[in-house]
Each structure stands twice: as structure tokens, then as C-alpha cells.
Design a protein around this motif. Structure first.
Motif, PDB file in Angstrom:
ATOM      1  N   UNK B 107     -12.421 -11.101  -3.869  1.00 26.38           N
ATOM      2  CA  UNK B 107     -11.666 -10.121  -3.065  1.00 26.38           C
ATOM      3  C   UNK B 107     -10.191 -10.217  -3.428  1.00 26.38           C
ATOM      4  N   UNK B 108      -9.815 -11.336  -3.726  1.00 30.93           N
ATOM      5  CA  UNK B 108      -8.371 -11.443  -4.080  1.00 30.93           C
ATOM      6  C   UNK B 108      -8.123 -10.499  -5.233  1.00 30.93           C
ATOM      7  N   UNK B 109      -8.859 -10.741  -6.395  1.00 27.55           N
ATOM      8  CA  UNK B 109      -8.665  -9.990  -7.391  1.00 27.55           C
ATOM      9  C   UNK B 109      -8.893  -8.735  -7.330  1.00 27.55           C
ATOM     10  N   UNK B 110      -9.720  -8.058  -6.235  1.00 28.11           N
ATOM     11  CA  UNK B 110      -9.841  -6.736  -5.950  1.00 28.11           C
ATOM     12  C   UNK B 110      -8.748  -6.083  -5.494  1.00 28.11           C
ATOM     13  N   UNK B 111      -8.010  -7.016  -4.546  1.00 26.10           N
ATOM     14  CA  UNK B 111      -6.667  -6.567  -3.923  1.00 26.10           C
ATOM     15  C   UNK B 111      -5.627  -6.197  -5.182  1.00 26.10           C
ATOM     16  N   UNK B 112      -5.604  -7.447  -6.024  1.00 18.10           N
ATOM     17  CA  UNK B 112      -4.756  -7.179  -6.898  1.00 18.10           C
ATOM     18  C   UNK B 112      -5.125  -6.178  -7.755  1.00 18.10           C
ATOM     19  N   UNK B 113      -6.338  -5.554  -8.144  1.00 17.25           N
ATOM     20  CA  UNK B 113      -6.532  -4.588  -8.939  1.00 17.25           C
ATOM     21  C   UNK B 113      -6.090  -3.215  -8.140  1.00 17.25           C
ATOM     22  N   UNK B 114      -6.287  -3.250  -6.816  1.00 19.53           N
ATOM     23  CA  UNK B 114      -5.773  -2.168  -6.197  1.00 19.53           C
ATOM     24  C   UNK B 114      -4.249  -1.709  -6.207  1.00 19.53           C
ATOM     25  N   UNK B 115      -3.659  -2.932  -6.039  1.00 19.88           N
ATOM     26  CA  UNK B 115      -2.193  -2.936  -6.265  1.00 19.88           C
ATOM     27  C   UNK B 115      -1.573  -2.427  -7.649  1.00 19.88           C
ATOM     28  N   UNK B 116      -2.680  -3.041  -8.751  1.00 23.58           N
ATOM     29  CA  UNK B 116      -2.315  -2.553 -10.139  1.00 23.58           C
ATOM     30  C   UNK B 116      -2.526  -1.063 -10.258  1.00 23.58           C
ATOM     31  N   UNK B 117      -3.570  -0.550  -9.675  1.00 29.49           N
ATOM     32  CA  UNK B 117      -3.666   1.034  -9.601  1.00 29.49           C
ATOM     33  C   UNK B 117      -2.708   1.552  -9.170  1.00 29.49           C
ATOM     34  N   UNK B 118      -1.975   1.378  -8.109  1.00 35.47           N
ATOM     35  CA  UNK B 118      -0.988   1.897  -7.339  1.00 35.47           C
ATOM     36  C   UNK B 118       0.247   1.876  -8.084  1.00 35.47           C
ATOM     37  N   UNK B 119       0.258   0.885  -8.938  1.00 31.73           N
ATOM     38  CA  UNK B 119       1.667   0.782  -9.731  1.00 31.73           C
ATOM     39  C   UNK B 119       1.539   1.612 -11.074  1.00 31.73           C
ATOM     40  N   UNK B 120       0.241   1.571 -11.637  1.00 35.53           N
ATOM     41  CA  UNK B 120       0.157   2.491 -13.018  1.00 35.53           C
ATOM     42  C   UNK B 120       0.688   3.682 -12.991  1.00 35.53           C
ATOM     43  N   UNK B 121       1.688   4.102 -13.674  1.00 31.52           N
ATOM     44  CA  UNK B 121       2.155   5.459 -13.773  1.00 31.52           C
ATOM     45  C   UNK B 121       3.239   5.717 -12.726  1.00 31.52           C
ATOM     46  N   UNK B 122       3.421   4.842 -11.735  1.00 29.85           N
ATOM     47  CA  UNK B 122       4.359   5.230 -10.818  1.00 29.85           C
ATOM     48  C   UNK B 122       5.809   4.811 -11.225  1.00 29.85           C
ATOM     49  N   UNK B 123       6.136   4.101 -12.208  1.00 31.28           N
ATOM     50  CA  UNK B 123       7.366   3.823 -12.729  1.00 31.28           C
ATOM     51  C   UNK B 123       8.282   3.008 -11.733  1.00 31.28           C
ATOM     52  N   UNK B 124       7.661   2.220 -10.667  1.00 32.18           N
ATOM     53  CA  UNK B 124       8.293   1.608  -9.447  1.00 32.18           C
ATOM     54  C   UNK B 124       8.643   0.299 -10.230  1.00 32.18           C
ATOM     55  N   UNK B 125       8.479  -0.299 -11.299  1.00 38.26           N
ATOM     56  CA  UNK B 125       8.660  -1.556 -11.785  1.00 38.26           C
ATOM     57  C   UNK B 125      10.085  -1.863 -11.346  1.00 38.26           C
ATOM     58  N   UNK B 126      11.204  -0.729 -11.733  1.00 39.28           N
ATOM     59  CA  UNK B 126      12.605  -0.980 -11.413  1.00 39.28           C
ATOM     60  C   UNK B 126      12.961  -0.998 -10.101  1.00 39.28           C
ATOM     61  N   UNK B 127      12.143  -0.700  -8.968  1.00 40.04           N
ATOM     62  CA  UNK B 127      12.460  -0.779  -7.738  1.00 40.04           C
ATOM     63  C   UNK B 127      12.353  -2.288  -7.034  1.00 40.04           C
ATOM     64  N   UNK B 128      12.741  -2.260  -5.938  1.00 37.00           N
ATOM     65  CA  UNK B 128      12.553  -3.524  -4.955  1.00 37.00           C
ATOM     66  C   UNK B 128      11.291  -3.449  -4.188  1.00 37.00           C
ATOM     67  N   UNK B 129      10.732  -2.122  -4.288  1.00 33.58           N
ATOM     68  CA  UNK B 129       9.842  -1.850  -3.316  1.00 33.58           C
ATOM     69  C   UNK B 129       8.123  -2.091  -3.729  1.00 33.58           C
ATOM     70  N   UNK B 130       8.014  -2.564  -5.262  1.00 35.81           N
ATOM     71  CA  UNK B 130       6.631  -2.423  -5.771  1.00 35.81           C
ATOM     72  C   UNK B 130       5.953  -3.609  -5.339  1.00 35.81           C
ATOM     73  N   UNK B 131       4.993  -3.149  -4.672  1.00 31.63           N
ATOM     74  CA  UNK B 131       4.096  -4.401  -3.824  1.00 31.63           C
ATOM     75  C   UNK B 131       3.568  -5.467  -4.826  1.00 31.63           C
ATOM     76  N   UNK B 132       3.396  -5.172  -6.213  1.00 32.57           N
ATOM     77  CA  UNK B 132       3.125  -6.226  -7.177  1.00 32.57           C
ATOM     78  C   UNK B 132       4.136  -7.234  -7.508  1.00 32.57           C
ATOM     79  N   UNK B 133       5.479  -6.551  -7.204  1.00 32.79           N
ATOM     80  CA  UNK B 133       6.503  -7.536  -7.592  1.00 32.79           C
ATOM     81  C   UNK B 133       6.849  -8.546  -6.350  1.00 32.79           C
TER      82      UNK B 133
END
Lengths: 152, 152
Positions: B107-133
Motif C-alpha cells: 500500500x505504501x508503495x502504491x501511494x508513492x506511485x500515485x504521488x509520483x504520477x502526480x509529479x510527472x510532468x507537473x514541473x512542481x519540483x521547484x515549489x514547496x508544495x510538491x507532495x513528494x518533496x
DNA sequence: TCTTGACCTCAACTTATGCTGAGGTTCTAT
DNA sequence: ATAGAACCTCAGCATAAGTTGAGGTCAAGA
């Protein structure tokens, strides 16, 4: 901080990068030895980073959270021309790859869980036919050293 | 092999256990130091195992394949009265527990995968709001040492 | 008896991962 | 000029799960 020119600093010190990226200075040193990031040096031999390093570190952290080992992140980053910071497109490609890895791991664990389900209560442990004891048994054929809990 | 009595040997030597269980002698020594198995000693100080040890080792191997660390397996085995070999019922209880752990990991990995999906292509890496960060950031708060790819 | 294989203990090494700390410079502000 | 923060390098730690080797004992067949 010696600023070469007016306006915002064009280069960052380790401490600044550490603060902004939310990692320890020692971690940045370590990433450098592993080839994940690079630095220029000041006259006094101190590290100076172009701003793109923040994006690189961001990618490193996210990949780590997804369970990607540093060595693999290093490979992905090394594939960028000129060691430039990853663009949105680069990130999309990398993270898609890592997502696929993640999905493979999830599937593998799922298979394991199903085998474990079969074995629960069946008492087959003493037999030679237990799938969990025999199928795909790569443990122990790998010489010394640690084994990861969840290998590839 | 000195056999105390007629019929099949009531006790096994390390070598025999190693061969039958499919593990190295050194591993059996190691398991003993970790309290996973116990042994009696012959007059000449050699290890003698009751046959139940085969079942214990079987449990150890299966649990390991499911990603359970030895320390935890040791705890589970230690909970058996008199250090007896696990019965079918014991095994059912233990493996059910481990299956639940496995499911939690999935389940944990599944959640991680979903977060990663959200982050792909969103370019949010530089923001403070990225869930994965930012979400659930337990990395780096764990002191020195290696981190497993897939912690609890 | 002798020799060969199995066993004993204990310490050190292995592989992999990811940093941390000690001891010594360099900056920068006062 | 000087103090204290920030930086430098290199060695060492910490975990997991064993393996390997040295130096010596035990057992069983020829």
C-alpha cells in the motif's frame, strides 16, 4: 558572500544550497563524490554551485523517496548533456522510468503475498513442493554481503 | 554418526541440517548466535539438533523471502513456548502477521506511485508544495547508516 | 593407528547504502 | 586584527546477513 556582479548571486555556496534544498552539507559533499552534482571552486577552494543544482537536488530527493538508489539516480543525471540541470521534459522521462520500476516492485510483492497466502495454514513447509521455498530461489547463491529486503 | 538408539537418528548434526534445509553451516551458526535456533551439544561439544529445527529453518527461509528481517523472525520464534518447533497453527499466526506487513508495504508503495504520477510532468519540483518533496518526509531524520529501499 | 573429513570458536571481511565527525583552513564582519 | 561562522578533506560509522579463514578438536573407516 562575495557576489561576482550586481543583482542576485549567480553562484551558491554549499551552506546556501544545503539550506535551500533541505539537505545536510555533508550530503552534498557525498553527492559530489558520487557524481550526482558538480561544483566549481572559489580561489580559496570552496565549492560554488550554479543555481541549477537546486533542481538536481530536488530530483535526487524525490527519486530517493520513490526508492531509487543513488547509483541509479546518478546514471540518469549523467545522461543529461553537459551535466545541465534537468528540465521539465527530462524529469518527465526519468520519473516515468522510475514509476515503472516502482510498479514492478509492487507486482513482485503482490506475487509474494499471494504465495504466502497459499502457504498459510497449508503446513507445506516441510515439503519440497512449497512455492515459497523453492520457486525463484535466488537467495544464498550470491556470495557474501548483505541482501536487500526487496531486491530488483 | 553415533545414533542413540535404533531406527532413524533422533538428532541431526549441523552438516545434516545444512544439507537438508539447504543453508550453509555458517548460516546455522549465525542463526544460533541470533537466537533463531538452539542446539544441544554432544560429549565432544558438537551441535546436535532435534528434528524440529528443520521446520524452524523452513519458517526462517520463507519469512525471509517475504522480506521479514531476521530480528523480527527471532522475536516471533522466541514467542513459542519452550522454544518448540512451530506447529501448523503457529505458522498460520506468524505468516498472517507477516502477510499483513507485506500488504502494508504494498500500500505504501502504491501511494508513492500515485504521488509520483502526480509529479510527472507537473514541473512542481521547484515549489514547496510538491507532495513528494514534503509529505511524510521521514528521510534524513533517521541518523546515520543505510536506509532500506523499502522501509516499514 | 592413522588419516581424512566434519566440527569447534572467534575475529575479520564482504557488499550495499548513505551519510557523519574530527581536525584543520578560509571568510567575513567588527 | 581577530573571532566566529562556514568550509575543506579524509576517515569512520551504522545496519543487515552472512562468509571466510586461522588454528585446533573430534570421529570413524581402512
Amino acid at each position: 558572500m562575495a557576489d561576482e556582479g550586481g543583482g542576485p548571486s549567480r553562484f551558491l555556496s554549499v551552506g546556501e544550497v544545503a539550506r535551500r534544498a533541505g539537505v545536510a552539507v555533508s550530503a552534498l559533499h557525498f553527492y559530489e563524490t558520487k557524481g550526482l552534482i558538480q561544483s566549481l571552486r572559489s580561489a580559496g577552494n570552496q565549492r560554488r554551485y550554479p543555481r541549477g543544482v537546486l533542481r538536481r537536488v530536488a530530483v535526487i530527493k524525490v527519486a530517493q523517496r520513490a526508492g531509487v538508489p543513488l547509483a541509479e539516480i546518478a546514471t540518469a543525471l549523467a545522461a543529461l548533456p553537459d551535466g545541465r540541470a534537468p528540465t521539465a521534459a527530462d524529469w518527465a522521462a526519468m520519473s516515468a522510468r522510475w514509476k515503472a520500476d516502482l510498479e514492478a516492485r509492487i507486482e513482485r510483492l503482490g506475487r509474494l503475498r499471494d504465495q504466502l497466502s497459499l502457504c498459510i495454514g497449508c503446513g507445506c513447509l516441510s515439503l519440497d513442493t512449497c512455492p515459497l521455498r523453492n520457486a525463484d530461489d535466488r537467495l544464498g547463491a550470491a556470495g557474501p554481503g548483505a541482501r536487500l529486503l526487496d531486491p530488483g
